[in-house]
Design a protein around this motif. Structure first.
Motif, mmCIF file in Angstrom:
data_model
loop_
_atom_site.group_PDB
_atom_site.id
_atom_site.type_symbol
_atom_site.label_atom_id
_atom_site.label_comp_id
_atom_site.label_asym_id
_atom_site.label_seq_id
_atom_site.Cartn_x
_atom_site.Cartn_y
_atom_site.Cartn_z
ATOM 1 N N SER A 84 -39.048 -23.938 -45.195
ATOM 2 C CA SER A 84 -38.816 -23.159 -43.972
ATOM 3 C C SER A 84 -38.221 -24.046 -42.890
ATOM 4 O O SER A 84 -37.262 -23.664 -42.205
ATOM 5 C CB SER A 84 -40.123 -22.531 -43.484
ATOM 6 O OG SER A 84 -40.733 -21.770 -44.501
ATOM 7 N N TRP A 85 -38.806 -25.233 -42.731
ATOM 8 C CA TRP A 85 -38.301 -26.162 -41.713
ATOM 9 C C TRP A 85 -36.861 -26.542 -42.005
ATOM 10 O O TRP A 85 -36.029 -26.614 -41.090
ATOM 11 C CB TRP A 85 -39.183 -27.405 -41.683
ATOM 12 C CG TRP A 85 -38.759 -28.397 -40.649
ATOM 13 C CD1 TRP A 85 -39.120 -28.430 -39.337
ATOM 14 C CD2 TRP A 85 -37.861 -29.504 -40.846
ATOM 15 N NE1 TRP A 85 -38.511 -29.497 -38.707
ATOM 16 C CE2 TRP A 85 -37.741 -30.160 -39.604
ATOM 17 C CE3 TRP A 85 -37.172 -29.995 -41.950
ATOM 18 C CZ2 TRP A 85 -36.941 -31.294 -39.434
ATOM 19 C CZ3 TRP A 85 -36.369 -31.122 -41.778
ATOM 20 C CH2 TRP A 85 -36.268 -31.760 -40.531
ATOM 21 N N MET A 86 -36.534 -26.788 -43.266
ATOM 22 C CA MET A 86 -35.179 -27.169 -43.650
ATOM 23 C C MET A 86 -34.181 -26.082 -43.256
ATOM 24 O O MET A 86 -33.119 -26.370 -42.679
ATOM 25 C CB MET A 86 -35.116 -27.401 -45.158
ATOM 26 C CG MET A 86 -33.713 -27.635 -45.714
ATOM 27 S SD MET A 86 -33.720 -27.674 -47.520
ATOM 28 C CE MET A 86 -33.972 -25.951 -47.900
ATOM 29 N N VAL A 87 -34.513 -24.839 -43.550
ATOM 30 C CA VAL A 87 -33.603 -23.729 -43.266
ATOM 31 C C VAL A 87 -33.363 -23.597 -41.769
ATOM 32 O O VAL A 87 -32.220 -23.502 -41.303
ATOM 33 C CB VAL A 87 -34.169 -22.418 -43.847
ATOM 34 C CG1 VAL A 87 -33.396 -21.225 -43.312
ATOM 35 C CG2 VAL A 87 -34.110 -22.444 -45.365
ATOM 36 N N PHE A 88 -34.432 -23.599 -40.988
ATOM 37 C CA PHE A 88 -34.289 -23.369 -39.549
ATOM 38 C C PHE A 88 -33.765 -24.605 -38.826
ATOM 39 O O PHE A 88 -33.080 -24.485 -37.808
ATOM 40 C CB PHE A 88 -35.613 -22.895 -38.957
ATOM 41 C CG PHE A 88 -35.928 -21.468 -39.291
ATOM 42 C CD1 PHE A 88 -35.354 -20.433 -38.574
ATOM 43 C CD2 PHE A 88 -36.775 -21.147 -40.339
ATOM 44 C CE1 PHE A 88 -35.614 -19.104 -38.887
ATOM 45 C CE2 PHE A 88 -37.054 -19.829 -40.655
ATOM 46 C CZ PHE A 88 -36.472 -18.798 -39.933
ATOM 47 N N TRP A 89 -34.068 -25.800 -39.355
ATOM 48 C CA TRP A 89 -33.511 -27.008 -38.738
ATOM 49 C C TRP A 89 -31.996 -27.037 -38.874
ATOM 50 O O TRP A 89 -31.289 -27.303 -37.905
ATOM 51 C CB TRP A 89 -34.105 -28.256 -39.390
ATOM 52 C CG TRP A 89 -33.507 -29.520 -38.831
ATOM 53 C CD1 TRP A 89 -33.870 -30.173 -37.690
ATOM 54 C CD2 TRP A 89 -32.403 -30.268 -39.384
ATOM 55 N NE1 TRP A 89 -33.081 -31.277 -37.497
ATOM 56 C CE2 TRP A 89 -32.172 -31.364 -38.517
ATOM 57 C CE3 TRP A 89 -31.610 -30.117 -40.525
ATOM 58 C CZ2 TRP A 89 -31.167 -32.300 -38.757
ATOM 59 C CZ3 TRP A 89 -30.612 -31.042 -40.758
ATOM 60 C CH2 TRP A 89 -30.402 -32.124 -39.888
ATOM 61 N N MET A 90 -31.499 -26.756 -40.054
ATOM 62 C CA MET A 90 -30.052 -26.768 -40.240
ATOM 63 C C MET A 90 -29.385 -25.661 -39.433
ATOM 64 O O MET A 90 -28.294 -25.837 -38.899
ATOM 65 C CB MET A 90 -29.701 -26.642 -41.727
ATOM 66 C CG MET A 90 -28.205 -26.631 -42.009
ATOM 67 S SD MET A 90 -27.302 -28.038 -41.324
ATOM 68 C CE MET A 90 -27.676 -29.302 -42.522
ATOM 69 N N ARG A 91 -30.051 -24.530 -39.317
ATOM 70 C CA ARG A 91 -29.495 -23.431 -38.521
ATOM 71 C C ARG A 91 -29.295 -23.848 -37.075
ATOM 72 O O ARG A 91 -28.296 -23.523 -36.434
ATOM 73 C CB ARG A 91 -30.423 -22.217 -38.581
ATOM 74 C CG ARG A 91 -29.924 -20.994 -37.814
ATOM 75 C CD ARG A 91 -30.943 -19.867 -37.874
ATOM 76 N NE ARG A 91 -30.421 -18.651 -37.278
ATOM 77 C CZ ARG A 91 -30.474 -18.364 -35.984
ATOM 78 N NH1 ARG A 91 -31.026 -19.239 -35.138
ATOM 79 N NH2 ARG A 91 -29.980 -17.227 -35.522
ATOM 80 N N GLY A 92 -30.252 -24.601 -36.525
ATOM 81 C CA GLY A 92 -30.167 -24.991 -35.128
ATOM 82 C C GLY A 92 -29.402 -26.270 -34.876
ATOM 83 O O GLY A 92 -28.762 -26.426 -33.832
#
Length: 291
Positions: A84-92
């Motif tokens: 989850s962190w990976m997905v949202f970190w890259m998004r931001g």
């Protein structure tokens, strides 16, 4: 095989993009003599990831059955968090990651010119942390998947994903390959959220087998005769959507309570923001503007 392939492809490509930006910047600015420091950081990160994976795997084998189920639940929960962190970190972070790396390298070389030290360790550190972050995330994801399936297709899919990521990273660095990174990270992000939801449901299953979670154990349906997990379609759906042939109410509820809010947050439009100023000409291929 599809789930480990796509996730390792994404993890590997994220690391390759960051390393590619660093290497491309050094090439553009005539500092190719510093490239060995980048490769040292990459190799150290790979070694750390392999060591961490082996240590966690060996530790889990020493537990009795119930403790092993609890251990698998903990590993699965960590995998859900890091995915989850990976997905949202890259998004931001994708919009500004290139400028941030350029700023860090400029600061390191400015310090080097003043004191005679600093650039080597800065480059080793940047490459190390970029690859180590993706590598450690991959360790927990793969451990969680290995615990669910002992098929040889899982490690083969993971290795294939890493291999393709490395080839794409090399192609992007030399400018021979162009990808629509925004679309790539968007669709793989949606896919990973489905995988994470399935892992969360399996965490409840492990907790029940460990004797810790005994609520909401009524079976919602039983499709073991129609669409078993062991079938080709069941395996594909399990990898893509977290499908299980006979989920309990708790597992289905956990799947929905995670997936629906996560998709809403991930798919919401970005807040309008001024574009970050470009400090250096963009290279022909190594662009990390993924969103």
């Amino acid at each position: 095989m599809l789930a480990p392939f796509l996730i390792m492809l994404r993890e590997g490509l994220e690391a390759a993009l960051i390393v590619g930006i660093i290497a491309s910047y050094l090439r553009q600015t005539g500092r190719t003599q510093w490239l060995p420091a980048v490769w040292v950081g990459v190799l150290l990160a790979i070694a750390l990831s392999l060591f961490a994976g082996a240590a966690v795997l060996l530790a889990g084998r020493e537990f009795p059955q119930q403790m092993q189920e609890l251990f698998e639940a903990i590993v699965g929960l960590v995998a859900v968090v890091v995915l989850s962190w990976m997905v949202f970190w890259m998004r931001g972070a994708a919009r500004s990651i290139k400028a941030q790396l350029y700023d860090s390298m400029d600061a390191a070389f400015a310090h080097e010119s003043r004191t005679g030290t600093g650039a080597t360790w800065a480059l080793v550190g940047m490459a190390f942390f970029a690859v180590a972050r993706e590598g450690l995330e991959s360790v927990f994801f793969l451990l969680a998947i290995f615990q669910q399936s002992s098929s040889s297709a899982v490690p083969l899919g993971a290795l294939a994903g890493v291999g393709v990521a490395v080839l794409l990273g090399i192609g992007i660095y030399y400018g021979g390959i162009r990808l629509d990174l925004r679309r790539f990270f968007r669709w793989t992000g949606i896919f990973i959220l489905f995988v994470a939801a399935g892992l969360l449901a399996s965490v409840l299953r492990n907790l029940h087998e460990a004797g810790i979670w005994n609520l909401l154990q009524t079976r919602v349906f039983d499709w073991s005769e129609v669409l078993p997990n062991a079938s080709v379609a069941g395996t594909v759906l399990s990898g893509l959507l977290g499908y299980h042939e006979s989920p309990t109410r708790g597992e289905l509820l956990a799947w929905l309570l995670y997936l629906v809010p996560a998709l809403v947050l991930f798919l919401r439009p970005h807040a309008s923001a001024a574009p970050a100023p470009q400090q250096q000409p963009q290279s022909a291929g190594a662009s990390a503007d993924a969103q």
